[in-house]
Structure formats: C-alpha cells, structure tokens
Design an enzyme around this catalytic site. Structure first.
Site, PDB file in Angstrom:
ATOM      1  N   GLN A   1      62.723  28.222  36.934  1.00 37.06           N
ATOM      2  CA  GLN A   1      61.832  27.077  36.731  1.00 37.06           C
ATOM      3  C   GLN A   1      62.478  26.086  35.775  1.00 37.06           C
ATOM      4  OE1 GLN A   1      59.830  24.846  37.623  1.00 37.06           O
ATOM      5  NE2 GLN A   1      57.906  25.978  37.653  1.00 37.06           N
TER       6      GLN A   1
ATOM      7  N   GLY B   1      63.147  23.870  32.831  1.00 40.84           N
ATOM      8  CA  GLY B   1      62.624  23.899  31.451  1.00 40.84           C
ATOM      9  C   GLY B   1      62.341  25.299  30.942  1.00 40.84           C
TER      10      GLY B   1
ATOM     11  N   TYR C   1      62.563  31.651  29.378  1.00 40.76           N
ATOM     12  CA  TYR C   1      61.470  32.445  29.977  1.00 40.76           C
ATOM     13  C   TYR C   1      61.934  33.123  31.277  1.00 40.76           C
ATOM     14  CZ  TYR C   1      56.639  33.291  31.646  1.00 40.76           C
ATOM     15  OH  TYR C   1      55.462  33.854  32.092  1.00 40.76           O
TER      16      TYR C   1
HETATM   17  P1  NDP Z   1      47.925  34.087  26.758  1.00 40.62           P
HETATM   18  O1  NDP Z   1      48.690  33.035  26.035  1.00 40.62           O
HETATM   19  O2  NDP Z   1      46.590  33.730  27.347  1.00 40.62           O
HETATM   20  O3  NDP Z   1      47.717  35.383  25.819  1.00 40.62           O
HETATM   21  C1  NDP Z   1      48.834  35.935  25.210  1.00 40.62           C
HETATM   22  C2  NDP Z   1      48.464  37.227  24.517  1.00 40.62           C
HETATM   23  O4  NDP Z   1      49.684  37.814  24.028  1.00 40.62           O
HETATM   24  C3  NDP Z   1      47.584  37.029  23.292  1.00 40.62           C
HETATM   25  O5  NDP Z   1      46.752  38.170  23.130  1.00 40.62           O
HETATM   26  C4  NDP Z   1      48.606  36.938  22.174  1.00 40.62           C
HETATM   27  O6  NDP Z   1      48.095  37.274  20.864  1.00 40.62           O
HETATM   28  C5  NDP Z   1      49.593  37.991  22.627  1.00 40.62           C
HETATM   29  N1  NDP Z   1      50.914  37.817  22.017  1.00 40.62           N
HETATM   30  C6  NDP Z   1      51.723  36.738  22.096  1.00 40.62           C
HETATM   31  N2  NDP Z   1      52.845  36.944  21.393  1.00 40.62           N
HETATM   32  C7  NDP Z   1      52.733  38.192  20.853  1.00 40.62           C
HETATM   33  C8  NDP Z   1      53.546  38.966  19.999  1.00 40.62           C
HETATM   34  N3  NDP Z   1      54.750  38.532  19.556  1.00 40.62           N
HETATM   35  N4  NDP Z   1      53.100  40.184  19.606  1.00 40.62           N
HETATM   36  C9  NDP Z   1      51.903  40.660  20.040  1.00 40.62           C
HETATM   37  N5  NDP Z   1      51.093  39.984  20.857  1.00 40.62           N
HETATM   38  C10 NDP Z   1      51.503  38.749  21.248  1.00 40.62           C
HETATM   39  O7  NDP Z   1      48.916  34.616  27.900  1.00 40.62           O
HETATM   40  P2  NDP Z   1      48.644  34.878  29.454  1.00 40.62           P
HETATM   41  O8  NDP Z   1      47.472  35.749  29.620  1.00 40.62           O
HETATM   42  O9  NDP Z   1      48.699  33.587  30.171  1.00 40.62           O
HETATM   43  O10 NDP Z   1      49.981  35.665  29.866  1.00 40.62           O
HETATM   44  C11 NDP Z   1      50.054  37.080  29.813  1.00 40.62           C
HETATM   45  C12 NDP Z   1      51.357  37.531  30.454  1.00 40.62           C
HETATM   46  O11 NDP Z   1      51.402  37.091  31.795  1.00 40.62           O
HETATM   47  C13 NDP Z   1      52.601  36.957  29.781  1.00 40.62           C
HETATM   48  O12 NDP Z   1      53.622  37.927  29.775  1.00 40.62           O
HETATM   49  C14 NDP Z   1      52.975  35.794  30.666  1.00 40.62           C
HETATM   50  O13 NDP Z   1      54.343  35.479  30.576  1.00 40.62           O
HETATM   51  C15 NDP Z   1      52.607  36.370  32.019  1.00 40.62           C
HETATM   52  N6  NDP Z   1      52.361  35.366  33.052  1.00 40.62           N
HETATM   53  C16 NDP Z   1      51.345  34.452  32.914  1.00 40.62           C
HETATM   54  C17 NDP Z   1      51.108  33.540  33.900  1.00 40.62           C
HETATM   55  C18 NDP Z   1      49.994  32.565  33.814  1.00 40.62           C
HETATM   56  O14 NDP Z   1      49.873  31.755  34.724  1.00 40.62           O
HETATM   57  N7  NDP Z   1      49.163  32.597  32.788  1.00 40.62           N
HETATM   58  C19 NDP Z   1      51.943  33.485  35.113  1.00 40.62           C
HETATM   59  C20 NDP Z   1      52.977  34.490  35.155  1.00 40.62           C
HETATM   60  C21 NDP Z   1      53.162  35.389  34.145  1.00 40.62           C
HETATM   61  P3  NDP Z   1      47.410  36.114  19.948  1.00 40.62           P
HETATM   62  O15 NDP Z   1      46.084  35.847  20.589  1.00 40.62           O
HETATM   63  O16 NDP Z   1      47.320  36.722  18.609  1.00 40.62           O
HETATM   64  O17 NDP Z   1      48.335  34.924  20.029  1.00 40.62           O
END
Ligand code: NDP
Length: 241
Positions: A142, A144, A148
């Site tokens: 993708q 940018g 990731y």
């Molecule tokens: P969100 O941003 O909605 O939520 C992220 C969650 O991960 C939060 O609970 C956050 O905690 C936690 N988190 C982030 N960094 C850390 C860290 N260093 N240590 C511990 N916890 C951490 O993410 P999504 O639900 O959108 O995404 C979830 C997964 O799905 C990811 O791996 C993402 O790459 C993948 N994904 C998402 C897509 C989408 O369209 N949303 C598409 C494809 C893949 P806190 O609340 O404290 O920040």
C-alpha cells in the site's frame, strides 16, 4: 469445550474488542491487553467484565512480565491473539526512522515478544492456539505503508514457521488478514478517501470487527486442530490471493 484462557492484545478497542467478546462468549476466560488508553480500557471493562492489562507488546521485558501477571490472575494461557497494531503512514521518502521502528516494534516484534514467553508452556501442555492478525496491505502492499506492509508480510512468514514448530505439540498458528474494517484506524480517514475505499470493495461495504472475530473464534476452537500455518483473507473480495 474446556474453559480456555485467552489473551487478546489490543483487546480493548476495535477488532480486538470484538475478538475478546467473541472468545468470552465461546467460554474462554479472557485477558485484554492495551497500551495507553486507560479511558477506553476502563469503558471496555465496565461494559464487558473482561479483565484488562496494560503493557507495550513491542517490549520483550514488558511482555514477559505481563504474561506472568495474566497467568497469576487467570491461569496458563492457551489461546493467544496477536492483534495489537498501529499505523504511522508516510511515503518512504518522507518516512522517519521513528515511524519505521514504531510500526515494526508494535506489529512485528510483538510476535516474538508475546509468543516467546508463552510457547514453552503451550508445548509442555501440548495445546495452544495462536492467531496473528495480518492485513490486506501486507499481502498487496500500500502506498505510504512500507513499514506497515513489511511488518504485516513478516507476520505471515512468522506464522508459517511457528506453525511448523508447534504442529507436533497440539499448537496451531494461523494468520487472519482483514481488509478495511470499521474501526478508528479506518473511519478516521478523509471522507472522500473512505468513499473510494468502499467503492473498491466488491461486496460494497467495510468489514466489521465482528466479521474478523467470528473467524478468530473458529480458529481457536479445540476441534480446529487440523488448521495451521494458514493465512485467511477477510476482505469482501477486494484482493484475491
Ligand atoms: P485500533 O486502533 O482500533 O485498536 C488498537 C488496539 O491495540 C488498542 O487496544 C490499543 O491500545 C492496542 N495497542 C496499540 N499499540 C499497542 C502496544 N504497543 N501495546 C499494547 N497494545 C497496543 O486497531 P484496529 O482494531 O483497527 O486494528 C487491530 C488489528 O487489525 C491491527 O493489527 C491492525 O493492523 C489490523 N488491521 C486493521 C484493519 C482495519 O481496517 N481496522 C485492516 C487490516 C488489519 P490503546 O487503546 O491503549 O491504544
């Protein structure tokens, strides 16, 4: 099904929230890990009753300590969902080393940091279910997202290698690669960009966190023991591997 202990990283928001709830509804005792958003974590706990734990999944020492805390609270972990992930987008000619390292640490180093303290116990108990959350953008690239896409492609290779190592020990390791889903990670983008994303999805909608959660809940069942080393695309037909 035996009541399994499940640990879901990033379990307090977005896709992880839906996974944590689905596993609880399937009979698991669940721990949800988050990083810094205490308010969201407390709201999640109040709403679901699921225990929350705060640490950084990119930090090996923090993960070892955190796993020990979860084990003391709930018992040995049978099911690990490596879901926590972040984006720090920029085309490579503008990407900073900080953006690169942050994404690699949270999305890829976390695979080692979380699995390492759990894998020996799973081998001894001859049972484990590990599901790693990848991404459509790790499969197709993708603009940018060199950081990731590299991390998420790495998740696929990690999944395959660990699946081979776990196969004789009742441990399955799979990857679920979602397309664009309705979470803050996606709904925060500009309206015209979001419209263009939806227009590029053949089923005509974004995925939901529940779409992903149902797949994860299936993969961690005791009787899903023949499914390992696989990557499952959930993207509404947007990218066919
Ligand atoms: P969100 O941003 O909605 O939520 C992220 C969650 O991960 C939060 O609970 C956050 O905690 C936690 N988190 C982030 N960094 C850390 C860290 N260093 N240590 C511990 N916890 C951490 O993410 P999504 O639900 O959108 O995404 C979830 C997964 O799905 C990811 O791996 C993402 O790459 C993948 N994904 C998402 C897509 C989408 O369209 N949303 C598409 C494809 C893949 P806190 O609340 O404290 O920040």
């Amino acid at each position: 099904m035996t009541s399994r202990v499940a640990l879901v990283t990033g379990g307090t928001r977005g896709i992880g929230h839906a996974i944590a709830v689905a596993l609880r509804d399937q009979g698991c005792r669940v721990a949800a890990v988050y990083h810094g958003n205490d308010e969201a974590a407390q709201a999640f706990h109040a709403q679901t009753g699921i225990d929350v734990f705060r640490w950084d999944v990119g930090d090996c020492t923090a993960c070892a300590d955190g796993v020990a805390r979860v084990t003391r609270a709930l018992g040995p972990v049978d099911v690990l969902v490596n879901n926590a992930g972040i984006v720090r987008d920029a085309p490579l000619h503008k990407m900073t080393a900080e953006q690169w390292h942050a994404v690699i640490a949270t999305n890829l180093d976390s695979m080692f940091a979380m699995c390492r303290p759990l894998i020996e116990g799973m081998r001894e108990r001859r049972f484990g279910r590990i599901v790693n959350i990848g991404s459509i953008n790790g499969q197709k690239g993708q603009y940018g997202q060199a950081n990731y896409a590299a991390a998420k492609a790495g998740v696929v290779g990690f999944t395959k290698a660990l699946a081979l190592e776990g196969a004789r020990y009742g441990i399955t390791v799979n990857c679920v690669a979602p397309g664009y889903c309705e979470t803050e990670m996606v709904t925060g983008v500009r309206e015209d960009v979001l419209k263009a994303i939806i227009a590029s999805i053949p089923v005509g909608r974004l995925g939901t966190p529940q779409d992903v959660a149902r797949m994860v809940a299936f993969l961690v069942r005791d009787d899903a023991d023949f499914i390992t080393g696989a990557t499952f695309s959930l993207n509404g037909g947007q990218y066919l591997v």
